[in-house]
Design a protein around this motif. Sequence first.
Motif, mmCIF file in Angstrom:
data_model
loop_
_atom_site.group_PDB
_atom_site.id
_atom_site.type_symbol
_atom_site.label_atom_id
_atom_site.label_comp_id
_atom_site.label_asym_id
_atom_site.label_seq_id
_atom_site.Cartn_x
_atom_site.Cartn_y
_atom_site.Cartn_z
ATOM 1 N N VAL B 172 6.656 7.512 -27.481
ATOM 2 C CA VAL B 172 5.225 8.043 -27.330
ATOM 3 C C VAL B 172 4.365 8.310 -28.501
ATOM 4 C CG1 VAL B 172 4.088 10.137 -26.427
ATOM 5 C CG2 VAL B 172 5.945 9.216 -24.983
ATOM 6 N N SER B 173 5.424 8.692 -29.441
ATOM 7 C CA SER B 173 4.867 8.919 -30.867
ATOM 8 C C SER B 173 4.208 7.626 -31.461
ATOM 9 C CB SER B 173 5.870 9.685 -31.812
ATOM 10 O OG SER B 173 5.267 9.905 -32.948
ATOM 11 N N CYS B 174 4.845 6.399 -31.254
ATOM 12 C CA CYS B 174 4.469 5.158 -31.318
ATOM 13 C C CYS B 174 3.105 4.887 -30.641
ATOM 14 C CB CYS B 174 5.266 4.111 -31.140
ATOM 15 S SG CYS B 174 6.654 4.054 -32.262
ATOM 16 N N LEU B 175 3.132 5.303 -29.370
ATOM 17 C CA LEU B 175 1.977 4.772 -28.628
ATOM 18 C C LEU B 175 0.497 5.506 -29.148
ATOM 19 C CD1 LEU B 175 3.038 5.135 -24.930
ATOM 20 C CD2 LEU B 175 2.315 3.160 -26.054
ATOM 21 N N ARG B 176 1.133 6.718 -29.378
ATOM 22 C CA ARG B 176 -0.190 7.682 -30.144
ATOM 23 C C ARG B 176 -0.762 7.204 -31.433
ATOM 24 N NH1 ARG B 176 -2.674 12.767 -30.086
ATOM 25 N NH2 ARG B 176 -2.870 13.690 -32.331
ATOM 26 N N SER B 177 0.514 6.737 -32.086
ATOM 27 C CA SER B 177 -0.196 6.054 -33.469
ATOM 28 C C SER B 177 -0.648 5.034 -33.431
ATOM 29 C CB SER B 177 1.149 6.135 -34.361
ATOM 30 O OG SER B 177 1.398 4.779 -34.983
ATOM 31 N N GLU B 178 -0.345 3.994 -32.611
ATOM 32 C CA GLU B 178 -1.198 2.707 -32.239
ATOM 33 C C GLU B 178 -2.544 3.054 -31.751
ATOM 34 O OE1 GLU B 178 1.167 -0.119 -29.956
ATOM 35 O OE2 GLU B 178 2.685 0.179 -31.198
ATOM 36 N N ALA B 179 -2.557 3.893 -30.756
ATOM 37 C CA ALA B 179 -3.767 4.125 -30.192
ATOM 38 C C ALA B 179 -5.014 4.643 -31.483
ATOM 39 C CB ALA B 179 -3.638 4.932 -28.959
ATOM 40 N N LEU B 180 -4.497 5.738 -32.204
ATOM 41 C CA LEU B 180 -5.390 6.226 -33.038
ATOM 42 C C LEU B 180 -5.672 5.192 -34.375
ATOM 43 C CD1 LEU B 180 -3.787 9.706 -33.444
ATOM 44 C CD2 LEU B 180 -5.832 9.259 -32.324
ATOM 45 N N ARG B 181 -4.614 4.311 -34.359
ATOM 46 C CA ARG B 181 -4.774 3.473 -35.660
ATOM 47 C C ARG B 181 -5.698 1.984 -35.224
ATOM 48 N NH1 ARG B 181 -0.390 2.581 -39.284
ATOM 49 N NH2 ARG B 181 1.123 3.838 -38.120
ATOM 50 N N SER B 182 -6.083 2.318 -33.876
ATOM 51 C CA SER B 182 -6.693 1.129 -33.564
ATOM 52 C C SER B 182 -8.072 0.774 -34.311
ATOM 53 C CB SER B 182 -7.025 1.170 -32.019
ATOM 54 O OG SER B 182 -8.392 1.080 -31.739
ATOM 55 N N PHE B 320 -18.298 12.631 -40.483
ATOM 56 C CA PHE B 320 -17.805 12.057 -41.913
ATOM 57 C C PHE B 320 -18.133 10.544 -41.708
ATOM 58 C CE2 PHE B 320 -15.398 16.116 -41.652
ATOM 59 C CZ PHE B 320 -15.670 16.531 -42.917
ATOM 60 N N THR B 321 -17.977 10.014 -42.931
ATOM 61 C CA THR B 321 -18.235 8.503 -42.969
ATOM 62 C C THR B 321 -17.140 7.845 -42.673
ATOM 63 O OG1 THR B 321 -18.418 8.468 -45.325
ATOM 64 C CG2 THR B 321 -20.470 8.847 -44.389
ATOM 65 N N ASP B 322 -16.090 8.349 -42.720
ATOM 66 C CA ASP B 322 -14.840 7.725 -42.396
ATOM 67 C C ASP B 322 -13.794 8.417 -41.838
ATOM 68 O OD1 ASP B 322 -12.408 7.848 -44.506
ATOM 69 O OD2 ASP B 322 -14.058 8.012 -45.713
ATOM 70 N N ARG B 323 -12.701 7.792 -41.197
ATOM 71 C CA ARG B 323 -11.701 8.430 -40.242
ATOM 72 C C ARG B 323 -10.719 9.101 -41.492
ATOM 73 N NH1 ARG B 323 -9.099 4.330 -36.151
ATOM 74 N NH2 ARG B 323 -8.194 3.211 -37.970
ATOM 75 N N SER B 682 -8.430 0.042 -41.670
ATOM 76 C CA SER B 682 -9.944 -0.260 -41.429
ATOM 77 C C SER B 682 -10.319 -0.765 -40.302
ATOM 78 C CB SER B 682 -10.248 -1.323 -42.651
ATOM 79 O OG SER B 682 -9.285 -2.572 -42.376
ATOM 80 N N LEU B 683 -11.600 -0.617 -40.024
ATOM 81 C CA LEU B 683 -12.195 -0.753 -38.674
ATOM 82 C C LEU B 683 -12.580 -2.195 -38.466
ATOM 83 C CD1 LEU B 683 -14.210 2.547 -38.511
ATOM 84 C CD2 LEU B 683 -12.325 2.170 -36.905
ATOM 85 N N LYS B 684 -12.710 -2.357 -37.258
ATOM 86 C CA LYS B 684 -13.072 -3.661 -36.789
ATOM 87 C C LYS B 684 -14.654 -3.846 -37.207
ATOM 88 C CE LYS B 684 -13.383 -4.918 -32.448
ATOM 89 N NZ LYS B 684 -12.874 -4.787 -31.097
#
Lengths: 725, 725
Positions: B172-182, B320-323, B682-684
């Motif tokens: 679940v920790s990975c799931l969360r991190s992947e989702a936030l990393r998207s 803010f201007t970045d994550r 970085s973002l898409k």
Amino acid sequence: MDLSSFLTSLTTSFVIFVVLMLLFACLSARPGNNVVYYPNRILKGLDPEESGSGIRNPFSWISEALSSTEKDVIAMSGIDTAVYFEFLRTVLGILVLSGIILLPVLLPVAITDNGAMFNSNTTVSTGTFNELDRLSMANITVKSPRLWAFLIATYWASFVSLYLLWKSYKHVSCLRSEALRSPEVKPEQFAVVVRDIPPLPEGQTRKEQVDSYFRTIYPETYYRSMIVTDNKEVNKIWEELEGYKKKLARAEAVYEASKTPSKPQGTRPTNKTGFLGLVGEKVDTIGHCNEKINELAAKLESEQKVTLKEKQQNAALVFFTDRVAAASAAQCLHAQMVDTWTVFDAPEPRQLIWSNLHIKFFGRELRQYVVYIIVALTIFFYMIPITFISAFTTLKNLMKYLPFIKPLARITVLKTVLEAYLPQIALLVFLAILPKLLLFMSKLEGIPTESHAVRAASGKYFYFTVLNVFIGVTVGGTLFSTFKTIQKNPNQIVSLLAQKLPGNATFFLTFVALKFFVGYGLELSRIVPLIIYHLKRKFLCKTEAELKEAWFPGDLGYGTRVPADMLIVTIVLCYSVIAPLIIPFGVLYFGLGWLILRNQALKVYVPSYESYGRMWPHINNRILASLILFQLTMVGYFGVQKFVYAPLLIPIPISSILFGFVCAKKFYPAFQHPALEVAAPSLKDHPNLEQIFRSFIPPSLSSDKVDDDHFEDALSQVSRSTSLV
Amino acid sequence: MDLSSFLTSLTTSFVIFVVLMLLFACLSARPGNNVVYYPNRILKGLDPEESGSGIRNPFSWISEALSSTEKDVIAMSGIDTAVYFEFLRTVLGILVLSGIILLPVLLPVAITDNGAMFNSNTTVSTGTFNELDRLSMANITVKSPRLWAFLIATYWASFVSLYLLWKSYKHVSCLRSEALRSPEVKPEQFAVVVRDIPPLPEGQTRKEQVDSYFRTIYPETYYRSMIVTDNKEVNKIWEELEGYKKKLARAEAVYEASKTPSKPQGTRPTNKTGFLGLVGEKVDTIGHCNEKINELAAKLESEQKVTLKEKQQNAALVFFTDRVAAASAAQCLHAQMVDTWTVFDAPEPRQLIWSNLHIKFFGRELRQYVVYIIVALTIFFYMIPITFISAFTTLKNLMKYLPFIKPLARITVLKTVLEAYLPQIALLVFLAILPKLLLFMSKLEGIPTESHAVRAASGKYFYFTVLNVFIGVTVGGTLFSTFKTIQKNPNQIVSLLAQKLPGNATFFLTFVALKFFVGYGLELSRIVPLIIYHLKRKFLCKTEAELKEAWFPGDLGYGTRVPADMLIVTIVLCYSVIAPLIIPFGVLYFGLGWLILRNQALKVYVPSYESYGRMWPHINNRILASLILFQLTMVGYFGVQKFVYAPLLIPIPISSILFGFVCAKKFYPAFQHPALEVAAPSLKDHPNLEQIFRSFIPPSLSSDKVDDDHFEDALSQVSRSTSLV
């Protein structure tokens, strides 16, 4: 202990104090003793005495101490010392404000009653009841309406304590924030310590790993990193080298001194190379040292290279280009797995305990709990050796085993004094051994900074003194035996304490008096350091460096001083309502302490670190713990006195707990981490990042020859030096 | 309950389940019901059925659910739903792996013993002992060496649970991190909520205060701020306006429908303006609505202006201007006084509870504790109001106060049923209201986001069900009466529970079976929503919007579903060794649940928020709590069985507690705050900051006419739009 014995003890203490004061007045006036009485001023490059020229007034130190401001203390000795004075001032305030009401109200109320005659069997063991106890709550008839006065007094003392604690916490928080906000460049405000770096990925060096990780997160503000290495070997060589350097300087000085007019070529000093210089081949010291120095210097250089390259550990120092970035990085969660890439804000370079940095996350947790258990065992069973020693050190025994004191013991005055003091002295000696042990154990926990270790040791020492000295002496017998009694009915602890308290009032009066008269007398007069310095100067020291080492005063000794004071706080608070006579003693202790230590802080002690007041939350919580112990004891004691309104006291421990909770929420986090608003103000100068970085290199790793390419493996390169506008 | 009664109940449940399954197969095949059975797919703009064309196979949903991957679930329903399935999968895994060993080993061991005859008096009340109990530990002779098998089984079940929990937490920790990393732009990742802004300094607006504060700290990354306002008034007007808009649309649809060929001009609908449209002046609905809408639109606009200018509160959203900047700001301490400028990471705009944002720091603390106390009282004493209500709602009383049911009560059958069920109905009504009540109370705590309030309510509901249903039923009687028994000897609770457990095994077997057959049957067939939808469509809905509202499915209902499942986890775990027969029932419950909810998640429910798996730590801790309850019960039960090796079980609750501790240290902080490494990629696209900002404006405050200068008071201006490269 009866009244005459109490007065004897008090008078003796006072006489000792007066003698020590006079000694100080004489000794400190001699310029030859300046290095003992004014080392802090000398090291700061100031004139030993404020007034400068003119004849010294032997008591001018008092007015100087009284007129000094908090700013002076901060300038001479730092925030930590100022916080210590805030502690003394707060306790003094609590005692004075309590005393103003408690003394004139409670003493007449107590002395005009005669309850002790009727209830001496139940509350006080008859043997110890004496004239002094007539001034205490033990003299009040049970269920008497006079107890209302004591109940209200408890409320007053509690209210005063909480009010002053609140004001002080606010004040200390401001002190800390101002210090951190200062526009001076402080290296520790630009750095962050990273621990628990995960294992190296294939084909990357540690440096690349750290750099790439932090550069991704902080592309703008990341400066560079310094990998923590295992410095055990290199430290050993470096220390050996330094030792030989000192030896060489000493030998050269001896050689110079031996060149008398009668023998102009002098005598070259020699020494033996074996154990302690007693056995082995006899060599010319200067030649031998030079040889060794050259040998070790080469060895050090190669070991430095090996250390930097091969002994890298899973921790690093990371440097940022501005304070806000570092302050923010120090409190942020970096990795999804919280036991990797953990960070904390860097302390001053001198505070960092390098050898603890590599310990892993759960290793630290484990160590912490193991140490806690060991300390708890020490606290509980320390009474076993103490009891053994006190049994041994009665006057009779001493005369038996140390026959040479027999003639002394025949002098009646001395005998009385010895009998009065021997148990106390045994206890004091024991308490003196403990702090080092506790500091050592705190470092075993894996604590990464000196100041934190001192705080941890000081906390352990506090629990030790309060539990063993205070509760141990009061309840009588060891904690262990007490616990055996209590086990049957856990609710009994408070009432047990309450029953036993009044009987020990006189013991603690003596204890406090001894502490402040003799303790502060010795403190001010600095007899022991003075004697040691003069002995060393005469017989040992040959070079300037050695001389300086001989008079270097060390720091204020936070770690032991605060718990020792805290024991007095606990004693005085707990007795403040039961036997209000203790309050003047407490006031004297903290008043004298403030005055004398003010002098010592301004002129003598040199702080060995600066933690910007991080000690305060601990001090606050411990005063609060003492206060709650006092309040609970009072609840119990009113119960013992069969006062039906005793439950009216219950709101006060509850509100004290609530107070602690509010303080922890409102103030504490800003002592854990620097608040960002505090790091935001701009700096006076543009920070020299290279210098900041270098200040963290441990002395054993730095060298004139060592330049950047030497460090390339463990220390990352400046990547964008042009961007540091 | 004897065996035949158990089988009857089981069969009935199964028949109901089969009927509901068949109903589902029939009903879901009709295209007219698509909006009930496939709303999530329809709302996502997908074809209702995966296969698209072709004749529908009534059981294809099973293969579709089985073949769906976690990615599908995340795509259709978000991380939170995926985490819920991880929960089901984990529990299923625990039960299957335990069952594989426990069933073939323990059942033969139990059935071949005949201890129950000898010790039925001591451990099981004779009345309830039956054939099923022969398969349980109650059938083992006391002190029998056969108990070793049960002891080892306890170890196995505990080990399996901890192992799978660990794996799941990591996953679940990975799931969360992947989702936030998207690399997708998510508005909430650029914002931070600030509360407890200190009082306005003289001559500054709130906006200036916030802007200057954050611009000093984040000169590079600060974008702008949105001051939180008191929207009560404006929301009221906005809702009224929306109501009239709906009414207008409805009236127009009615008017259109009335235009039959025979009466081409139609009938203009009318209504009365008074209470519920029953009294008052009769008006033309379309005209009246248009009038009201114009009036309210003007009122709304002026109220919006007033709100933005004068109803600003001490909270703000900061962009803010970045994550990374936002993620870092969300977890940093900003002010030296910790009860000012508190921050937390912004949730999705739809989750923010604006009305809670202004509550002050210690106000929140206070509210929290008050709510906790109220909930604790509710949990302990809920039986008091219920008893009162059941006493009131006897048929006699009902007839007295509600005379119109008298004729109904004369029918004998109905009377019997009513009399038998009235107390249960009172209980059921209370249980049905409870989640809403708990959610309401959680919001009273001052919790600022929807998902957090749901988690808090779900936690309270868990304690309610486990304490009242599980312990209440087991020990017999209410918690209150149990506590009165236990008060005399607090150590008794575990052994009391252990003694009473085996007697209730059959009851819980039936309970679990009822839950999964009837509960999941109803869930899949969606009979109730289907009927409601068709009724509404026929009689009420006139416009498309109304129709959509009628079939809108809502979300999965985390807040009640998780505690309900958790009750089953607790029951099955606690009985797993004592009566292993319960394991297959548990496996069926979670297996069926997984299958049916997979279908529902993919096709029916529409998540109402996304918290990126923040529910998991709560789920983990509660499974762990159930596990520890199980382990403690086993320790007690082995004691009851007089097994001398029972202390061998003590390491397992200890290691479970340790496990929880390690999880909390290693994983939990990353669920509290976003880790920086996760925000760094970085973002898409380049984020459209203006759009992000606008997405947080509540609907009642946004309007086509409202432009930037309208917002100038509460929303700060873009200061450096050129710098956002």
